[in-house]
Design an enzyme around this catalytic site. Structure first.
Site, PDB file in Angstrom:
ATOM      1  CD  GLU A  90      -2.595  -1.118   2.663  1.00 61.24           C
ATOM      2  OE1 GLU A  90      -3.296  -2.145   2.965  1.00 61.24           O
ATOM      3  OE2 GLU A  90      -2.453   0.006   3.488  1.00 61.24           O
ATOM      4  CB  CYS A 104       1.725   7.090   4.074  1.00 64.87           C
ATOM      5  SG  CYS A 104       1.887   5.912   5.082  1.00 64.87           S
ATOM      6  CB  CYS A 111       4.853  -6.517   9.120  1.00 65.26           C
ATOM      7  SG  CYS A 111       6.008  -5.817  10.547  1.00 65.26           S
ATOM      8  CB  CYS A 115       1.944  -4.729  16.353  1.00 66.98           C
ATOM      9  SG  CYS A 115       3.834  -4.571  16.325  1.00 66.98           S
ATOM     10  CB  CYS A 118      -0.692  -3.812  13.016  1.00 66.48           C
ATOM     11  SG  CYS A 118      -0.121  -3.356  11.538  1.00 66.48           S
ATOM     12  CB  CYS A 333      -0.806   0.391   8.887  1.00 67.98           C
ATOM     13  SG  CYS A 333       0.414  -0.726   8.876  1.00 67.98           S
TER      14      CYS A 333
HETATM   15  N1  SAH Z   1       6.106  -0.791  11.377  1.00 59.25           N
HETATM   16  C1  SAH Z   1       6.480   0.654  11.726  1.00 59.25           C
HETATM   17  C2  SAH Z   1       5.545   1.423  10.740  1.00 59.25           C
HETATM   18  C3  SAH Z   1       4.446   1.340  10.090  1.00 59.25           C
HETATM   19  S1  SAH Z   1       3.102   0.939  11.040  1.00 59.25           S
HETATM   20  C4  SAH Z   1       5.975   0.878  13.086  1.00 59.25           C
HETATM   21  O1  SAH Z   1       5.205  -0.044  13.489  1.00 59.25           O
HETATM   22  O2  SAH Z   1       6.091   2.021  13.669  1.00 59.25           O
HETATM   23  C5  SAH Z   1       2.848   2.945  11.192  1.00 59.25           C
HETATM   24  C6  SAH Z   1       2.113   3.178  12.671  1.00 59.25           C
HETATM   25  O3  SAH Z   1       0.627   2.930  12.582  1.00 59.25           O
HETATM   26  C7  SAH Z   1       2.524   2.476  13.851  1.00 59.25           C
HETATM   27  O4  SAH Z   1       2.788   3.629  14.894  1.00 59.25           O
HETATM   28  C8  SAH Z   1       1.542   1.507  14.226  1.00 59.25           C
HETATM   29  O5  SAH Z   1       1.668   1.371  15.392  1.00 59.25           O
HETATM   30  C9  SAH Z   1       0.473   2.306  13.704  1.00 59.25           C
HETATM   31  N2  SAH Z   1      -0.673   1.522  13.481  1.00 59.25           N
HETATM   32  C10 SAH Z   1      -0.675   0.193  13.048  1.00 59.25           C
HETATM   33  N3  SAH Z   1      -2.228  -0.315  13.019  1.00 59.25           N
HETATM   34  C11 SAH Z   1      -2.947   0.409  13.539  1.00 59.25           C
HETATM   35  C12 SAH Z   1      -4.161   0.724  13.837  1.00 59.25           C
HETATM   36  N4  SAH Z   1      -5.070  -0.408  13.702  1.00 59.25           N
HETATM   37  N5  SAH Z   1      -4.717   1.828  14.384  1.00 59.25           N
HETATM   38  C13 SAH Z   1      -3.812   2.898  14.702  1.00 59.25           C
HETATM   39  N6  SAH Z   1      -2.490   2.902  14.510  1.00 59.25           N
HETATM   40  C14 SAH Z   1      -2.049   1.494  13.741  1.00 59.25           C
HETATM   41 FE1  SF4 Z   2       4.524  -4.237  11.591  1.00 61.04          FE
HETATM   42 FE2  SF4 Z   2       2.211  -3.243  11.901  1.00 61.04          FE
HETATM   43 FE3  SF4 Z   2       3.935  -3.517  13.976  1.00 61.04          FE
HETATM   44 FE4  SF4 Z   2       4.206  -1.660  12.199  1.00 61.04          FE
HETATM   45  S1  SF4 Z   2       2.585  -1.908  13.615  1.00 61.04           S
HETATM   46  S2  SF4 Z   2       5.744  -3.213  13.422  1.00 61.04           S
HETATM   47  S3  SF4 Z   2       3.693  -2.739  10.512  1.00 61.04           S
HETATM   48  S4  SF4 Z   2       3.107  -5.379  12.663  1.00 61.04           S
END
Ligand code: SAH
Ligand code: SF4
Length: 353
Positions: A90, A104, A111, A115, A118, A333
């Site tokens: 994306e 972005c 990944c 998390c 996410c 994301c």
């Molecule tokens: N992997 C990196 C960058 C990509 S994610 C990271 O984790 O920082 C970019 C941001 O979106 C991160 O701060 C992540 O924690 C947040 N994010 C991911 N899923 C999300 C969600 N469902 N709602 C809000 N923020 C989210």
């Molecule tokens: Fe990976 Fe999503 Fe965690 Fe960022 S927030 S490190 S993209 S799993």
């Protein structure tokens, strides 16, 4: 077909020399590519027509194919790009009233960090992106903006993937954003889940890039439950690396905090976060959670978000609630990809009666 964006200036010069072209052609073509935002060889009007035709037959201007595109009412464009092997990533373009145009972009297909909230983490890891695949996501938006008299001003590595898990390719892409698209380091942001040794390595690069750290919790138990990688690099180690980055770069750090109703949005969490960050030059970005299918949490009420900001202010920690952009088009994301995949596995709708 070879992708022109994948070639350095000497590589392009060598290809052109083999075609019997003079030395200045490489610079000329790169000017069309990166300054004038040409999207086809026929636009390169100061090249002889036969050369344009020859180039067209052997090179392409970008190797990413648009799989789907969604346009939001607020001007956000969200794209799912298909890579040569079918992987989907994306890239989002956001337009702000003050004139900023921010792309972005993704650093990996999927990944590995897992998390829990996410959408990308829920998909798992597919593969690393090359530096060209990362760079090109921004370059394609830059070229479209240039064509309509605008300019790509900012790039954030906050799409799919963990940038510091693909460190070398990301660093090369950042250098190309600066060198070829003219985007200043201060207008580039890298967001990491907190790979402490890589944060230290990044500090040594001497770049003025903005570093964003996904924090989301202020105790190890709570953070590990949301971000499993916290077990490997717990908060104390992560914050040591952050202090090192601030010391080396002289730049403050952005901390990302997804506000999840009833989970990490209450005053006692704000107090803990305030104590953790007090004295560190930083800024906290509070983002109400984007709901995803495999995580039950809900976004925080705006009143709770405002109270969270007030508590942090008492600790001298500046914070803002980030406006959610493109929320009507799955601009969280990994969310567009998961929606598209879901649609694909769903049986077709029954015919209307
Ligand atoms: N992997 C990196 C960058 C990509 S994610 C990271 O984790 O920082 C970019 C941001 O979106 C991160 O701060 C992540 O924690 C947040 N994010 C991911 N899923 C999300 C969600 N469902 N709602 C809000 N923020 C989210
Ligand atoms: Fe990976 Fe999503 Fe965690 Fe960022 S927030 S490190 S993209 S799993």
């Amino acid at each position: 077909m070879e992708d022109l964006y994948a070639l350095s200036e000497p590589e392009l010069a060598a290809r052109l020399k083999a075609l019997g072209q003079p030395g200045y052609r490489a610079k000329q073509i790169r000017g069309w590519l990166y300054e004038k935002g040409a999207a086809s060889f026929q636009e390169m009007t100061d090249l002889p027509k036969p050369l344009r035709d020859t180039l067209e037959a052997s090179f392409c201007l970008g190797a990413l194919a648009i799989e789907t595109e969604q346009n939001s009412k607020d001007g956000t464009i969200k794209r799912l790009y298909k890579l040569h092997d079918g992987q989907l990533v994306e890239a989002v373009l956001m337009a702000y009233e003050d004139g900023r145009r921010t792309a972005c972009i993704s650093s990996q297909a999927g990944c590995a960090m897992g998390c829990v909230f996410c959408a990308t983490g829920q998909m798992g890891f597919a593969r690393q992106l090359t530096s060209t695949e990362i760079f090109e996501q921004a370059a394609l938006y830059a070229r479209e903006l240039t064509q309509r008299g605008e300019r790509l001003s900012n790039v954030v590595l906050m799409g799919m993937g963990e940038p510091f898990h693909n460190y070398d390719a990301v660093l090369e892409a950042i250098r190309r954003l600066q060198r070829e698209l003219g985007i200043g380091a201060r207008h580039i942001t890298v967001s990491t889940v907190g790979l402490a040794p890589k944060i230290r390595q990044f500090a040594e690069e001497g770049l003025q890039v903005t570093l964003a750290i996904s924090l989301h919790a202020a105790t190890d138990a709570e953070r590990s439950a949301l971000l499993p990688i916290n077990d490997r690099w717990p908060l104390a180690e992560l914050l040591d690396a952050c202090r090192y980055y601030v010391e080396k770069s002289g730049r403050r750090i952005s901390f990302e905090w997804a506000l999840i109703a009833g989970k990490n949005d209450q005053p006692q969490e704000a107090e803990r976060l305030g104590r953790l960050l007090s004295g560190l030059p930083c800024h906290v970005n509070l983002i109400p959670l984007n709901p995803t299918t495999r995580y039950e949490g809900a976004p925080t009420a705006l009143s709770d978000a405002a109270r969270f900001v007030e508590v942090l202010e008492r600790y001298g920690v500046p914070a803002t609630v980030r406006v959610r952009r493109g929320i009507d088009i799955d601009a969280g994301c990994g969310q567009l990809k998961s929606t598209v995949l879901k649609r694909r596995v769903e049986p077709p709708a029954p015919p209307a009666r």
